[in-house]
Scaffold this motif. Structure first.
Motif, PDB file in Angstrom:
ATOM      1  N   ALA A   1      83.201  68.925   1.793  1.00 29.15           N
ATOM      2  CA  ALA A   1      82.201  68.762   2.846  1.00 29.15           C
ATOM      3  C   ALA A   1      80.860  68.283   2.315  1.00 29.15           C
ATOM      4  O   ALA A   1      80.093  67.650   3.043  1.00 29.15           O
ATOM      5  CB  ALA A   1      82.014  70.083   3.594  1.00 29.15           C
ATOM      6  N   PHE A   2      80.570  68.558   1.056  1.00 32.71           N
ATOM      7  CA  PHE A   2      79.249  68.242   0.522  1.00 32.71           C
ATOM      8  C   PHE A   2      79.291  67.192  -0.579  1.00 32.71           C
ATOM      9  O   PHE A   2      78.578  66.202  -0.541  1.00 32.71           O
ATOM     10  CB  PHE A   2      78.572  69.519   0.014  1.00 32.71           C
TER      11      PHE A   2
ATOM     12  N   LEU B   1      76.718  64.195   0.082  1.00 36.36           N
ATOM     13  CA  LEU B   1      76.643  63.845   1.506  1.00 36.36           C
ATOM     14  C   LEU B   1      77.130  62.411   1.727  1.00 36.36           C
ATOM     15  O   LEU B   1      76.491  61.600   2.403  1.00 36.36           O
ATOM     16  CB  LEU B   1      75.211  64.018   2.033  1.00 36.36           C
ATOM     17  N   ASP B   2      78.263  62.100   1.108  1.00 38.01           N
ATOM     18  CA  ASP B   2      78.958  60.813   1.245  1.00 38.01           C
ATOM     19  C   ASP B   2      78.287  59.663   0.505  1.00 38.01           C
ATOM     20  O   ASP B   2      78.814  58.554   0.508  1.00 38.01           O
ATOM     21  CB  ASP B   2      79.125  60.417   2.720  1.00 38.01           C
TER      22      ASP B   2
ATOM     23  N   VAL C   1      71.713  71.393   8.166  1.00 38.73           N
ATOM     24  CA  VAL C   1      72.584  70.346   7.630  1.00 38.73           C
ATOM     25  C   VAL C   1      73.826  70.971   6.992  1.00 38.73           C
ATOM     26  O   VAL C   1      74.950  70.478   7.160  1.00 38.73           O
ATOM     27  CB  VAL C   1      71.825  69.477   6.609  1.00 38.73           C
TER      28      VAL C   1
ATOM     29  N   ARG D   1      77.630  70.241   8.228  1.00 45.75           N
ATOM     30  CA  ARG D   1      78.682  69.671   7.375  1.00 45.75           C
ATOM     31  C   ARG D   1      79.926  70.562   7.375  1.00 45.75           C
ATOM     32  O   ARG D   1      81.058  70.067   7.387  1.00 45.75           O
ATOM     33  CB  ARG D   1      78.164  69.508   5.949  1.00 45.75           C
TER      34      ARG D   1
ATOM     35  N   GLU E   1      81.828  70.002  10.568  1.00 47.46           N
ATOM     36  CA  GLU E   1      82.564  68.746  10.535  1.00 47.46           C
ATOM     37  C   GLU E   1      83.831  68.857   9.695  1.00 47.46           C
ATOM     38  O   GLU E   1      84.883  68.306  10.047  1.00 47.46           O
ATOM     39  CB  GLU E   1      81.679  67.635   9.974  1.00 47.46           C
ATOM     40  N   ALA E   2      83.729  69.579   8.564  1.00 49.38           N
ATOM     41  CA  ALA E   2      84.886  69.710   7.668  1.00 49.38           C
ATOM     42  C   ALA E   2      85.947  70.639   8.244  1.00 49.38           C
ATOM     43  O   ALA E   2      87.135  70.484   7.954  1.00 49.38           O
ATOM     44  CB  ALA E   2      84.420  70.229   6.312  1.00 49.38           C
TER      45      ALA E   2
END
Length: 368
Positions: free
Chosen positions: A154-155, A191-192, A247, A251, A254-255
């Motif tokens: 996720a991170f 963060l992608d 944040v 995240r 979302e995961a």
């Protein structure tokens, strides 16, 4: 060496290894990897002697046994299990045989001392053997990691395609480092976004930490990681602002879209599950409690956007049954040295007295 010996049991990946005995006063033995010419082990006469009366008997690290992994695991499981049974029987017998009037102990001589010390330190023997048994993770009862991979991803994650990173250019790095000396630069996605996580070692301190004490039953970062920062690949500048807790929660949602968030808190001090004796684990951290089937708690370092701790319900139980009983890492002792050392030494000496008297009496009875 083409097979590990007593001092290279954990170095099998480095084989073959050259072993050299140095003709110095310490009788040094040097082990050098033939693959990359690195020193992988150094022992001296003193360190080997100390190991034979400490680490080796403690973990039953005798080479013929340890090299047979299945046999070693079974031995390290059944020996403490048998010890628990014997210690429990001794405590029960010691209580049953107490008298209701003086003298309360119906024995004299060595048997009297064995009875008294057995009642006092027998409980320590039982809890120490039981917690030692748990260190072997019998029946894998704490291995509940249904959401572990999703949480880690996720991170940040390791870079699969290094082509996104250009060749290193000294000029922008000199600007970013601003005189700091890097010890390690990790290629990661934060963060992608492709980024660098830079770790330094201020004041000449090593990045390698002393053991925190015992076997950690769950994932918690205990490395001396205070001096680290993120560098964005796109701008080649240091990311100053840490992640906001919103944040972090976003995240995680979302995961794990089907997992509710029960609570999120920013910790500026350690709690009962995320801690380290020498303050090595990063602070502050964002602790998020998930509503999954295992009631997972996640600890995220907002400065580098990395998961630094993950604890499920079984881990929290094992933390008290193993760490608390085996290494006495109660907060009142764990952060107070040398109080912790004094308590551990006194209890260890008490256990030694009980065992020595019991062995002495048992040998005498066998002789009769």
């Amino acid at each position: 060496l083409t097979e590990p010996d007593q001092w290279t049991l954990t170095q099998s990946r480095q084989l073959p290894i050259y072993k050299m005995t140095i003709d110095d006063s310490a009788r040094t033995e040097l082990y050098v990897s033939a693959q990359n010419a690195e020193v992988v082990q150094v022992t001296t006469r003193a360190s080997r002697a100390l190991s034979w009366v400490s680490v080796i008997p403690h973990f039953l690290y005798f080479a013929p046994l340890r090299l047979s992994t299945n046999l070693w695991v079974k031995t390290m499981t059944w020996v403490p299990a048998a010890t628990c049974v014997l210690a429990a029987l001794g405590i029960v017998l010691g209580i049953v045989q107490l008298r209701k009037r003086r003298p309360f102990v119906p024995y004299s001589g060595w048997m009297r001392w064995h009875h008294i010390t057995g009642l006092v330190f027998g409980v320590l023997t039982l809890t120490w053997a039981f917690s030692g048994l748990l260190s072997m993770e019998p029946w894998a009862w704490t291995e509940k990691d249904e959401v572990e991979r999703e949480i880690q991803q996720a991170f940040s994650s390791n870079i699969q395609d290094l082509s996104v990173f250009p060749r290193f250019d000294a000029e922008p790095w000199n600007t970013v480092l601003a005189g700091r000396i890097p010890k390690e630069i990790e290629f990661a996605r934060v963060l992608d976004e492709p980024s660098f996580i830079v770790r330094t070692s201020p004041d000449g301190k090593s990045l390698v930490a002393w053991p925190a004490g015992g076997h950690p039953p769950y994932f918690v970062s205990r490395e001396p990681d205070a001096s680290r920062f993120v560098v964005s690949l796109s701008s080649m500048t240091e990311a100053i602002a840490p992640l906001r807790s919103e944040v972090v929660v976003g995240r995680l949602k979302e995961a794990n879209p089907g997992v509710p968030i029960l609570e999120s808190t920013t910790l500026t001090d350690y709690d009962s599950y995320y801690y380290s004796r020498d303050g090595q684990a990063p602070l502050p951290v964002v602790r998020v409690k998930l509503g999954d089937s295992d009631n997972t708690w996640v600890y995220v370092d907002p400065e580098v956007a990395q998961v630094v701790g993950q604890v499920n319900r079984q881990n929290r139980i094992e933390r008290w049954l193993y760490n608390a009983l085996h290494t006495l890492d109660f907060s009142v002792l764990y952060y107070n040295r040398p109080l912790w050392d004094v308590v551990v030494i006194v209890l260890s000496l008490g256990g030694t007295v009980v065992s020595t008297i019991g062995l002495f009496m048992g040998l005498k009875r066998l002789r009769r």
